[in-house]
Scaffold this motif. Structure first.
Motif, PDB file in Angstrom:
ATOM      1  N   ALA A  52       0.832  -1.207   0.000  1.00  0.00           N
ATOM      2  CA  ALA A  52       0.000   0.000   0.000  1.00  0.00           C
ATOM      3  C   ALA A  52       0.863   1.252   0.000  1.00  0.00           C
ATOM      4  O   ALA A  52       0.574   2.233  -0.704  1.00  0.00           O
ATOM      5  N   LYS A  53       1.943   1.232   0.782  1.00  0.00           N
ATOM      6  CA  LYS A  53       2.842   2.392   0.835  1.00  0.00           C
ATOM      7  C   LYS A  53       3.457   2.674  -0.524  1.00  0.00           C
ATOM      8  O   LYS A  53       3.640   3.834  -0.907  1.00  0.00           O
ATOM      9  N   SER A  54       3.762   1.619  -1.279  1.00  0.00           N
ATOM     10  CA  SER A  54       4.338   1.811  -2.604  1.00  0.00           C
ATOM     11  C   SER A  54       3.356   2.480  -3.562  1.00  0.00           C
ATOM     12  O   SER A  54       3.766   3.052  -4.577  1.00  0.00           O
ATOM     13  N   CYS A  55       2.072   2.418  -3.214  1.00  0.00           N
ATOM     14  CA  CYS A  55       1.038   3.099  -4.007  1.00  0.00           C
ATOM     15  C   CYS A  55       0.749   4.493  -3.457  1.00  0.00           C
ATOM     16  O   CYS A  55      -0.156   5.188  -3.954  1.00  0.00           O
ATOM     17  N   GLY A  56       1.489   4.883  -2.409  1.00  0.00           N
ATOM     18  CA  GLY A  56       1.289   6.183  -1.810  1.00  0.00           C
ATOM     19  C   GLY A  56       0.134   6.242  -0.834  1.00  0.00           C
ATOM     20  O   GLY A  56      -0.352   7.335  -0.506  1.00  0.00           O
TER      21      GLY A  56
END
Length: 251
Positions: A52-56
């Motif tokens: 999820a973090k990689s998707c911002g």
């Protein structure tokens, strides 16, 4: 993988019976809500947060989880996500799946026969694995289902969507159509195998005939992208392929 604004496919992996199995939950978000569709195997919370973090999108903002059905690779990290959250997370699922997700009933696949079969695994399977698997089958992750969803219901979160009843793989399996991106979140109603779209895996589907019949409901939607929990994204002449599956058999 970003599909469109406000929707992304996540990819998380776990070792299963000597091989790595990659599954694909879906993340939806807007300024008010973050919604996760399915939660992977037990112990995959950190992978979900990382994806999820990689998707911002910080998964600390998670407000809702939709469970397409009761299987362990879909509910595995549900309890961990709900219990570790600093704010309430609402869980949505079909009425027929609710007692299994809540732990009121043992998962349909975890029969007495299936549990006994763990002791008959080949000797090369480590005892620690057998014990861990049996413990999981007898005490699966669980969480209260706050909202019962059903086919035809319109979902107001993250741009809007529609619940589609797609039983067969399990009795209360649902798929979700995300209207703004014209994306079908198929769960296990469909799979991508060797780059091609197929119906639910008959070897893991309780009622293949019903699963096949469920596919005809998908033709009512204008679908550009399909996310299959097993196999990932499919975008090649989607509606034509669905029509072919409905007409000629879902495999």
């Amino acid at each position: 993988m970003l599909i469109a604004q406000g929707i992304a496919m996540l990819s998380i992996s776990a070792p299963v019976m000597g091989r790595m199995d990659t599954v694909h939950p879906v993340l939806l978000w807007d300024d008010h809500d973050v919604v996760l569709v399915d939660t992977g195997y037990p112990g995959q919370k950190q992978q979900l947060f990382s994806e999820a973090k990689s998707c911002g999108v910080p998964l600390e903002r998670l407000t809702r989880i939709i469970i397409t059905h009761q299987d362990i690779d879909h509910i595995g990290s549900l309890q961990d996500l709900v219990e570790s959250s600093a704010t309430p997370i609402h869980v949505s699922a079909h009425l027929l799946e609710k007692p299994y997700i809540q732990g009121d009933r043992r998962l349909l696949r975890f029969t007495d026969e299936a549990i006994a079969a763990v002791d008959r695994m080949p000797e090369q399977v480590p005892e620690s694995f057998r014990k861990g698997l049996k413990a999981l089958m007898l005490n699966t992750p669980k969480a209260p289902v706050n909202d019962v969803i059903a086919g035809g219901q319109r979902l107001p979160w993250c741009g809007g969507g529609v619940v589609i009843d797609t039983p067969g793989h399990t009795p209360g399996h649902v798929s979700i159509y995300h209207s703004p991106s014209r994306t079908l979140i198929a769960g296990d109603a469909l799979v991508v195998r060797d780059g091609s779209l197929h119906g639910a895996d008959p070897e893991t589907t309780f009622d293949p005939a019903t699963a096949h019949a469920s596919l005809s409901k998908l033709l009512a939607f204008d679908i550009d992208t399909i996310v299959c929990y097993h196999g990932g994204i499919y975008r090649d002449k989607v509606m034509a392929r669905l029509e072919e599956l409905v007409a000629n058999g879902y495999r």
